[in-house]
Design a protein around this motif. Structure first.
Motif, mmCIF file in Angstrom:
data_model
loop_
_atom_site.group_PDB
_atom_site.id
_atom_site.type_symbol
_atom_site.label_atom_id
_atom_site.label_comp_id
_atom_site.label_asym_id
_atom_site.label_seq_id
_atom_site.Cartn_x
_atom_site.Cartn_y
_atom_site.Cartn_z
ATOM 1 N N ALA A 185 49.624 48.395 37.087
ATOM 2 C CA ALA A 185 48.253 47.902 36.942
ATOM 3 C C ALA A 185 47.869 47.588 35.495
ATOM 4 C CB ALA A 185 47.267 48.899 37.548
ATOM 5 N N PRO A 186 48.229 48.419 34.494
ATOM 6 C CA PRO A 186 47.839 48.061 33.121
ATOM 7 C C PRO A 186 48.367 46.706 32.690
ATOM 8 C CG PRO A 186 48.485 50.368 33.225
ATOM 9 C CD PRO A 186 48.854 49.754 34.547
ATOM 10 N N ALA A 187 49.623 46.402 33.020
ATOM 11 C CA ALA A 187 50.191 45.100 32.680
ATOM 12 C C ALA A 187 49.576 43.995 33.522
ATOM 13 C CB ALA A 187 51.702 45.126 32.871
ATOM 14 N N LEU A 188 49.327 44.284 34.792
ATOM 15 C CA LEU A 188 48.756 43.300 35.693
ATOM 16 C C LEU A 188 47.356 42.877 35.246
ATOM 17 C CD1 LEU A 188 49.332 41.725 38.274
ATOM 18 C CD2 LEU A 188 48.468 43.672 39.587
ATOM 19 N N ALA A 189 46.658 43.771 34.554
ATOM 20 C CA ALA A 189 45.322 43.436 34.055
ATOM 21 C C ALA A 189 45.360 42.229 33.128
ATOM 22 C CB ALA A 189 44.711 44.639 33.336
ATOM 23 N N ALA A 190 46.438 42.051 32.380
ATOM 24 C CA ALA A 190 46.528 40.910 31.467
ATOM 25 C C ALA A 190 46.511 39.590 32.217
ATOM 26 C CB ALA A 190 47.790 41.019 30.616
ATOM 27 N N LEU A 191 47.047 39.565 33.429
ATOM 28 C CA LEU A 191 47.069 38.348 34.241
ATOM 29 C C LEU A 191 45.813 38.212 35.083
ATOM 30 C CD1 LEU A 191 50.777 38.552 35.476
ATOM 31 C CD2 LEU A 191 49.882 37.347 33.476
ATOM 32 N N GLY A 192 45.285 39.319 35.565
ATOM 33 C CA GLY A 192 44.103 39.283 36.421
ATOM 34 C C GLY A 192 42.800 39.260 35.665
ATOM 35 N N ASN A 193 42.836 39.675 34.402
ATOM 36 C CA ASN A 193 41.639 39.743 33.552
ATOM 37 C C ASN A 193 42.004 39.153 32.197
ATOM 38 O OD1 ASN A 193 41.979 42.710 35.079
ATOM 39 N ND2 ASN A 193 40.150 41.548 35.596
ATOM 40 N N PRO A 194 42.167 37.816 32.136
ATOM 41 C CA PRO A 194 42.898 37.208 31.035
ATOM 42 C C PRO A 194 42.069 36.757 29.840
ATOM 43 C CG PRO A 194 42.515 35.577 32.729
ATOM 44 C CD PRO A 194 41.892 36.853 33.212
ATOM 45 N N THR A 195 40.780 37.132 29.760
ATOM 46 C CA THR A 195 39.964 36.675 28.638
ATOM 47 C C THR A 195 39.325 37.853 27.930
ATOM 48 O OG1 THR A 195 37.847 36.478 29.817
ATOM 49 C CG2 THR A 195 39.375 34.609 29.987
ATOM 50 N N VAL A 196 38.850 37.597 26.725
ATOM 51 C CA VAL A 196 38.093 38.610 25.985
ATOM 52 C C VAL A 196 36.883 39.055 26.801
ATOM 53 C CG1 VAL A 196 36.668 38.978 23.933
ATOM 54 C CG2 VAL A 196 38.868 37.799 23.721
ATOM 55 N N ASN A 197 36.260 38.100 27.467
ATOM 56 C CA ASN A 197 35.062 38.375 28.255
ATOM 57 C C ASN A 197 35.346 39.213 29.495
ATOM 58 O OD1 ASN A 197 33.373 36.998 30.795
ATOM 59 N ND2 ASN A 197 32.092 37.547 29.045
ATOM 60 N N SER A 198 36.583 39.161 30.004
ATOM 61 C CA SER A 198 36.914 39.827 31.267
ATOM 62 C C SER A 198 36.546 41.299 31.278
ATOM 63 C CB SER A 198 38.420 39.688 31.547
ATOM 64 O OG SER A 198 38.776 38.359 31.806
ATOM 65 N N TYR A 199 36.692 41.967 30.144
ATOM 66 C CA TYR A 199 36.568 43.421 30.111
ATOM 67 C C TYR A 199 35.121 43.877 30.008
ATOM 68 C CZ TYR A 199 41.466 42.932 30.128
ATOM 69 O OH TYR A 199 42.728 42.589 30.536
ATOM 70 N N LYS A 200 34.200 42.922 29.919
ATOM 71 C CA LYS A 200 32.776 43.250 30.001
ATOM 72 C C LYS A 200 32.314 43.345 31.453
ATOM 73 C CE LYS A 200 32.045 41.301 25.465
ATOM 74 N NZ LYS A 200 31.402 40.311 24.600
ATOM 75 N N ARG A 201 33.190 42.976 32.371
ATOM 76 C CA ARG A 201 32.902 43.128 33.803
ATOM 77 C C ARG A 201 33.224 44.538 34.278
ATOM 78 N NH1 ARG A 201 37.050 42.266 37.634
ATOM 79 N NH2 ARG A 201 36.321 42.235 39.801
ATOM 80 N N PHE A 202 34.137 45.229 33.592
ATOM 81 C CA PHE A 202 34.578 46.555 34.014
ATOM 82 C C PHE A 202 33.560 47.630 33.668
ATOM 83 C CE2 PHE A 202 39.419 45.587 33.640
ATOM 84 C CZ PHE A 202 39.357 44.912 34.834
ATOM 85 N N GLY A 203 33.741 48.773 34.303
ATOM 86 C CA GLY A 203 32.940 49.944 33.951
ATOM 87 C C GLY A 203 32.480 50.686 35.181
ATOM 88 N N PRO A 204 31.986 51.905 34.994
ATOM 89 C CA PRO A 204 31.507 52.684 36.137
ATOM 90 C C PRO A 204 30.295 52.035 36.782
ATOM 91 C CG PRO A 204 30.915 53.744 34.066
ATOM 92 C CD PRO A 204 31.824 52.617 33.713
ATOM 93 N N ASP A 205 30.204 52.196 38.091
ATOM 94 C CA ASP A 205 29.048 51.727 38.859
ATOM 95 C C ASP A 205 28.866 50.212 38.807
ATOM 96 O OD1 ASP A 205 28.377 54.411 39.500
ATOM 97 O OD2 ASP A 205 27.437 54.619 37.536
#
Length: 442
Positions: free
Chosen positions: A287-307
């Motif tokens: 999953a950590p490596a797969l995140a690079a393909l499934g969440n491929p932009t700087v902006n992608s990681y602002k979608r993550f988080g609890p709740d």
């Protein structure tokens, strides 16, 4: 050509995906289609390395090689009408290196073919059902970026009709996509104002990727026709959630004598076969490596988080939408898992190829997943956290030698170079947030 001419077609739009899933294309007058098929169309290979802002990123085989050509040939089996463009049909294409005749190293479509060939060696035929969300926007010079959300209605999740879609965008779009023959089944307004989800039927994996790619291109084109913007950006607005790209994955036996859903086993734990459980374990492991393909932009990681109802932890659960991998309740022919990791900005070919590669590695390793999540997730005491930035995900991809062996070293090197350049450009850019935070007081 005779059949197309009889149908009133005089232009063939030849299109293929670049490294980030954007459509690159050329319109061919029908009389010149034989030449395009025989000799191919010349494109600069560096189109794979071109950023959304037009920068040619220094990826090996592009600038350093003098900007050589690739040859693109139409795949005539993929001809489909563009209902909003009279006289035009769309045709997917494949890119090769003219010097070797081999697929271009960055070709997402051929990367997926390579992964599927590995699956076939193990007697498995992946079946994929894509689910994509997007935001529709109206032009507004006063809004940040010049666009605001279309229809700011709140509380209209899982609705249809005029309540949250005053211009009937969804109905009009569904009908046009139906006539495009890409397997669209249904759609609804999603959680946030101006956000929609449209579902595609499941199919063999390459077909699913082709249709998801064409779907994203069509949605953006239809919005432009109406003076609007449709964006598959992961999280385009501070005051709203993100847009996901969920994949439903199962496998059929590639052996005709044993055809059937290889994930189903009424006697197995949770009603799942050993292959299904091993596949889930593979997804969790990579999953950590797969995140690079499934969440491929700087902006992608602002979608993550609890709740957020977007994944945050590396876990799985039975019909549990707070887990990264959800097992829907259907069994029998409907046995499958839903990977909720990807966001809508992902290149469909790369997300599907990476997911299948990780699942296949799990099958070959033969390991069992941990106990499934029970209750509401997002508890870091129960599962590891996904990478929380694009640099961390790219580092995880580079370090995952098993996954990159399946994806190919040339592709991985190009992808990492392209995406790390994106990070460098972002880190040099002064954002509105920085000016608002610091300029007045400091």
């Amino acid at each position: 050509m005779q059949r197309l001419a009889a149908e009133g077609i005089d232009v063939v739009r030849v299109t293929y995906p670049d490294l980030i899933g954007v459509d690159r294309a050329r319109d061919i007058l029908l009389d010149h289609l034989p030449s395009a098929c025989d000799h191919g169309l010349a494109f600069c290979r560096a189109v794979y390395h071109t950023s959304p802002q037009g920068d040619v990123v220094p990826v090996s085989g592009g600038l350093d090689a003098g900007l050589p050509d690739i040859t693109v040939r139409p795949d005539l089996d993929s001809l489909t009408p563009l209902p909003w463009e009279p006289g035009v049909v769309s045709c997917l294409a494949d890119a090769t290196d003219p010097a070797t005749g081999l697929p271009a190293p960055e070709s997402p479509r051929d990367l997926l073919r390579t992964v599927l060939a590995r699956c076939a060696e193990h007697g498995l035929r992946p079946v994929v059902g894509p689910e994509l969300e997007y935001f529709l926007c109206d032009e507004d010079p006063a809004a940040p970026g010049g666009w605001k959300r279309y229809a700011g209605t709140t509380g209209a999740v899982y609705t249809a009709g005029l309540r949250a879609d005053g211009d009937n965008h969804l109905l009009r779009t569904l009908r046009l996509l139906r006539d495009m023959n890409i397997g669209v089944t249904s759609g609804n307004h999603e959680f946030d104002g101006g956000q929609f989800e449209i579902n595609l039927t499941h199919s063999e994996a390459l077909s699913a990727a082709d249709r998801a790619f064409r779907f994203k291109s069509a949605i953006k084109e239809l919005a432009r026709q109406e003076g609007k913007l449709a964006t598959f950006m992961a999280k385009p607005f501070n005051g709203a959630g993100g847009s996901g790209f969920h994949l439903h994955l199962s496998c059929e036996s590639a052996d005709e004598e044993g055809a059937g859903n290889a994930f189903d086993d009424p006697t197995g734990p949770y009603g799942l076969s050993a292959i299904a459980r091993h596949a889930v374990a593979g997804i969790l492991a990579h999953a950590p490596a797969l995140a690079a393909l499934g969440n491929p932009t700087v902006n992608s990681y602002k979608r993550f988080g609890p709740d957020t109802l977007a994944p945050w932890l590396i876990d799985w659960g039975l019909d549990n939408r707070s887990a990264m991998v959800r097992i829907p309740p259907e069994r029998g022919s409907g046995a499958r898992f839903e990977l909720r990791l990807g966001d809508a900005s992902a290149n469909p070919y790369l997300l599907i190829a990476g997911t299948i590669a990780a699942a296949l590695l799990g099958v070959t390793a033969g390991e069992e997943p941990p106990a499934p999540l029970e209750g509401y997730g997002y508890d870091t005491a129960r599962a590891a956290v996904l990478p929380m930035s694009l640099p961390a995900a790219l580092d995880a991809l580079e370090a995952d030698s098993e996954l990159t062996d399946v994806l190919g070293k040339d592709f991985t090197a190009s992808f990492l170079s392209y995406k790390r350049n994106e990070i460098e450009r972002f880190q040099r850019h002064v954002t509105d947030w920085e000016f608002t935070e610091y300029a007045y007081h400091l």
